[in-house]
Write a protein that holds these residues in place. Structure first.
Motif, mmCIF file in Angstrom:
data_model
loop_
_atom_site.group_PDB
_atom_site.id
_atom_site.type_symbol
_atom_site.label_atom_id
_atom_site.label_comp_id
_atom_site.label_asym_id
_atom_site.label_seq_id
_atom_site.Cartn_x
_atom_site.Cartn_y
_atom_site.Cartn_z
ATOM 1 N N GLU A 333 5.610 3.317 -21.319
ATOM 2 C CA GLU A 333 6.101 1.985 -20.949
ATOM 3 C C GLU A 333 7.549 2.113 -20.498
ATOM 4 O O GLU A 333 8.366 2.755 -21.163
ATOM 5 N N PRO A 334 7.892 1.563 -19.355
ATOM 6 C CA PRO A 334 9.256 1.742 -18.834
ATOM 7 C C PRO A 334 10.297 1.035 -19.686
ATOM 8 O O PRO A 334 10.041 -0.071 -20.203
ATOM 9 N N LYS A 387 3.591 -1.565 -13.828
ATOM 10 C CA LYS A 387 4.926 -1.240 -14.321
ATOM 11 C C LYS A 387 4.991 0.214 -14.769
ATOM 12 O O LYS A 387 5.932 0.943 -14.448
ATOM 13 N N ARG A 388 3.979 0.613 -15.505
ATOM 14 C CA ARG A 388 3.929 2.000 -15.994
ATOM 15 C C ARG A 388 3.805 2.985 -14.832
ATOM 16 O O ARG A 388 4.449 4.041 -14.816
ATOM 17 N N LEU A 389 2.970 2.630 -13.866
ATOM 18 C CA LEU A 389 2.794 3.508 -12.703
ATOM 19 C C LEU A 389 4.096 3.659 -11.925
ATOM 20 O O LEU A 389 4.448 4.760 -11.486
ATOM 21 N N GLN A 390 4.792 2.550 -11.743
ATOM 22 C CA GLN A 390 6.047 2.614 -10.977
ATOM 23 C C GLN A 390 7.070 3.501 -11.684
ATOM 24 O O GLN A 390 7.712 4.347 -11.047
ATOM 25 N N TYR A 391 7.224 3.312 -12.977
ATOM 26 C CA TYR A 391 8.192 4.116 -13.718
ATOM 27 C C TYR A 391 7.797 5.594 -13.704
ATOM 28 O O TYR A 391 8.637 6.472 -13.491
ATOM 29 N N PHE A 392 6.507 5.860 -13.890
ATOM 30 C CA PHE A 392 6.053 7.253 -13.901
ATOM 31 C C PHE A 392 6.232 7.891 -12.524
ATOM 32 O O PHE A 392 6.587 9.069 -12.408
ATOM 33 N N THR A 393 6.026 7.104 -11.477
ATOM 34 C CA THR A 393 6.218 7.610 -10.113
ATOM 35 C C THR A 393 7.673 7.976 -9.864
ATOM 36 O O THR A 393 7.981 9.008 -9.243
ATOM 37 N N ASN A 432 0.437 14.439 -5.726
ATOM 38 C CA ASN A 432 -0.863 13.769 -5.811
ATOM 39 C C ASN A 432 -0.769 12.458 -6.587
ATOM 40 O O ASN A 432 -1.343 11.436 -6.193
ATOM 41 N N ILE A 433 -0.033 12.490 -7.695
ATOM 42 C CA ILE A 433 0.124 11.276 -8.500
ATOM 43 C C ILE A 433 0.793 10.177 -7.671
ATOM 44 O O ILE A 433 0.342 9.026 -7.650
ATOM 45 N N THR A 434 1.852 10.542 -6.979
ATOM 46 C CA THR A 434 2.585 9.570 -6.161
ATOM 47 C C THR A 434 1.688 8.956 -5.099
ATOM 48 O O THR A 434 1.713 7.741 -4.870
ATOM 49 N N ASN A 435 0.877 9.771 -4.440
ATOM 50 C CA ASN A 435 -0.003 9.274 -3.385
ATOM 51 C C ASN A 435 -1.105 8.378 -3.938
ATOM 52 O O ASN A 435 -1.489 7.381 -3.305
ATOM 53 N N LEU A 436 -1.629 8.717 -5.108
ATOM 54 C CA LEU A 436 -2.668 7.879 -5.715
ATOM 55 C C LEU A 436 -2.118 6.527 -6.140
ATOM 56 O O LEU A 436 -2.792 5.493 -6.011
ATOM 57 N N VAL A 437 -0.896 6.528 -6.655
ATOM 58 C CA VAL A 437 -0.281 5.291 -7.140
ATOM 59 C C VAL A 437 -0.154 4.259 -6.026
ATOM 60 O O VAL A 437 -0.289 3.043 -6.255
#
Length: 515
Positions: A333-334, A387-393, A432-437
């Motif tokens: 969680e960001p 939110k979690r995806l954005q922070y992880f990206t 890959n993670i960035t592109n999937l997000v």
């Protein structure tokens, strides 16, 4: 004490039988050869080859001759045993009715501890397979399924030996045994399926035995043409009706072997719905209880590869709710100042499971491409997820930038070092993670991004006359960035102009909240 025949006498009887126009009239001469099985070593060696040679000419005493040859196979002298085993298939040379009986004796002989005897026995069984493929296969598989225990050899010793022999035989005979007789391949595939199904009645095949059976199955054209047959056979081994035991190495090993084996057949059009459901509902929830990070990651990698062949909306809708909370465990969680934290954490090595996230996010992306019901049914949950995806990206992009900066200062030879190869692999993973997000932030939602998983090698297909490019259609956009781009010389018309730095991709953020 048996009467001594003598080597010279044996050669004499052999000459008489060889020269006779009607050999069946010389029964007494053949009986003298049979008597030599009770003689000394040299006599037994001759009898081992003479008995099969003239066997077909004396049907009235065939059973006696057959038993005498078995006596030689059970002799105390290894040289005698090897000679008897070598010539035993000659009994079936002109009459295949004895093939099954000979195969039965030879399969049992495979448990010998002497390698040279095993080699000769395998050669004899291979010659029998040529004479009667289905009959000999039936006999060998009856021993494979028997779970027989041999004194001093342990449980299932015969099964291990028979499978090992079969692997060698099929590899050698495949061009002649199954061409053009494809029904032999079908018979073999069904026998393998029955072995795995039969394990519910006895002890399981070991990991090595399962791997050997899968190698045999994979080598068959029948399995390639009928991938579902192979998948069904593999599913017999995984025991979907039983509870997965994460602390049991055999249970974990069985799941890994089955997942690895099933992927090629899914790529050929087989359905993995039952296996996807089993892994999602039984294995993934117990993932953290599995001992060994390597095993956990391997399961996730195979799971991701399997999802690429899953085109079943029902499976996607059933698996997505189970997969989501597992994925969330690895997406932090960001914090309130997420932009600053993600950007200023350059000094610390990120403590995130990037490889786990790649596998789980890829699979969740695949499920979402089949059905968007889960991501659309709860707005608050999806907002938190983004939110979690954005922070992880942001973490991925900053860590990727550091890795690129580090690797660009290394020579070509240094890049080949294992520690630097790991860093290259990490860049692929985070790309890959960035592109999937990106697909989770599209409006409307669209899950069309295609990637090559970081541990896979991208295979490029040659364009054909029927390709979309040749028809003037636009090529689908894919994301597959080169992890370390080569430095280019400044060839611009105005060398004094400086190229502005491109900002890393940031999913959309609104001042009033997260989109």
């Amino acid at each position: 004490m048996a009467e001594v025949v003598g080597v010279s006498e044996l050669y004499k009887q052999y000459g008489i039988l060889a020269d006779a126009a009607d050999k069946s009239q010389h029964t007494e001469n053949y009986k003298i050869i049979l008597q030599a099985t009770q003689g000394v070593t040299n006599e037994k060696l001759l009898a081992a080859s003479f008995i099969p040679k003239f066997f077909k000419h004396f049907p009235d005493i065939a059973e006696e001759a057959f038993d005498k040859q078995i006596d030689l196979i059970e002799d105390e002298e290894s040289t005698v045993r090897k000679a008897a085993v070598k010539h035993f298939p000659e009994i079936c040379k002109d009459d295949s009715q004895y093939c099954k009986r000979v195969a039965d004796i030879l399969t049992q002989f495979l448990v010998t501890d002497i390698d040279s005897e095993v080699t000769i026995c395998r050669r004899s069984l291979i010659s029998l397979l040529i004479a009667d493929p289905t009959g000999v296969l039936e006999v060998m598989f009856s021993h494979i399924k028997s779970n027989a225990q041999i004194q001093g050899k342990g449980l299932n010793c015969m099964r291990r030996c028979a499978i090992s022999c079969l692997k060698v035989a099929i590899n050698e005979l495949k061009p002649t045994l199954f061409n053009p007789k494809e029904e032999n391949e079908q018979f073999l595939a069904e026998q393998i399926k029955n072995v795995l199904k039969n394990q519910a009645l006895g002890s399981d095949v070991t990991e090595d035995e399962f791997a050997d059976l899968m190698k045999i199955l994979k080598s068959l054209k029948y399995a390639a043409k009928n991938p579902q047959v192979a998948i069904d056979a593999i599913m017999q081994q995984i025991k979907v009706t039983e509870q997965f035991k994460p602390n049991d190495s055999d249970s974990v090993g069985r799941v890994l072997s089955c997942l690895k084996s099933v992927i090629p057949y899914m790529q050929n059009g087989g359905s993995s719905a039952q296996l996807m459901m089993y892994v999602t509902k039984n294995v993934l929830p117990a993932l953290n209880s599995i001992d060994g990070d390597g095993e956990r990651l391997s399961i996730l990698k195979y799971y991701a590869e399997m999802s690429n062949g899953c085109h079943d909306t029902t499976v996607a809708e059933a698996c997505a709710p189970v997969l989501y909370p597992i994925l969330i465990q690895y997406l932090p969680e960001p914090p309130e100042n997420s932009d600053t934290t993600a950007t200023d954490s350059n000094e610390a090595e990120p403590n995130y499971q990037f490889s786990y996230v790649e596998c789980l996010l890829y699979t969740f992306h695949r499920f979402s491409s089949e059905s968007q019901n889960f991501v659309n049914e709860d707005t608050n949950r999806f907002t938190d997820f983004k939110k979690r995806l954005q922070y992880f990206t942001l973490c991925c992009q900053n860590y990727t930038k550091r890795l690129r900066s580090f690797l660009q200062e290394r020579t070509a030879a240094a890049l080949k070092l294992e520690k630097n190869q790991i860093k290259l692999q990490a860049i692929k993973t985070m790309t890959n993670i960035t592109n999937l997000v990106k697909d989770f932030f599209r409006n409307p939602l669209s899950f069309k991004t295609e990637i090559t998983l970081s541990w896979q090698t991208k295979t490029e297909s040659k364009p054909t006359a029927n390709s979309t490019e040749s028809k003037g259609q636009r090529k689908r956009i894919t994301f597959d960035a080169d992890p370390i781009p080569a430095k280019k010389a400044n060839t611009s018309a105005n060398p004094g102009m400086k190229k502005t730095n491109r900002q890393p991709y940031r999913p959309p953020y609104r001042r009033g909240g997260w989109s």
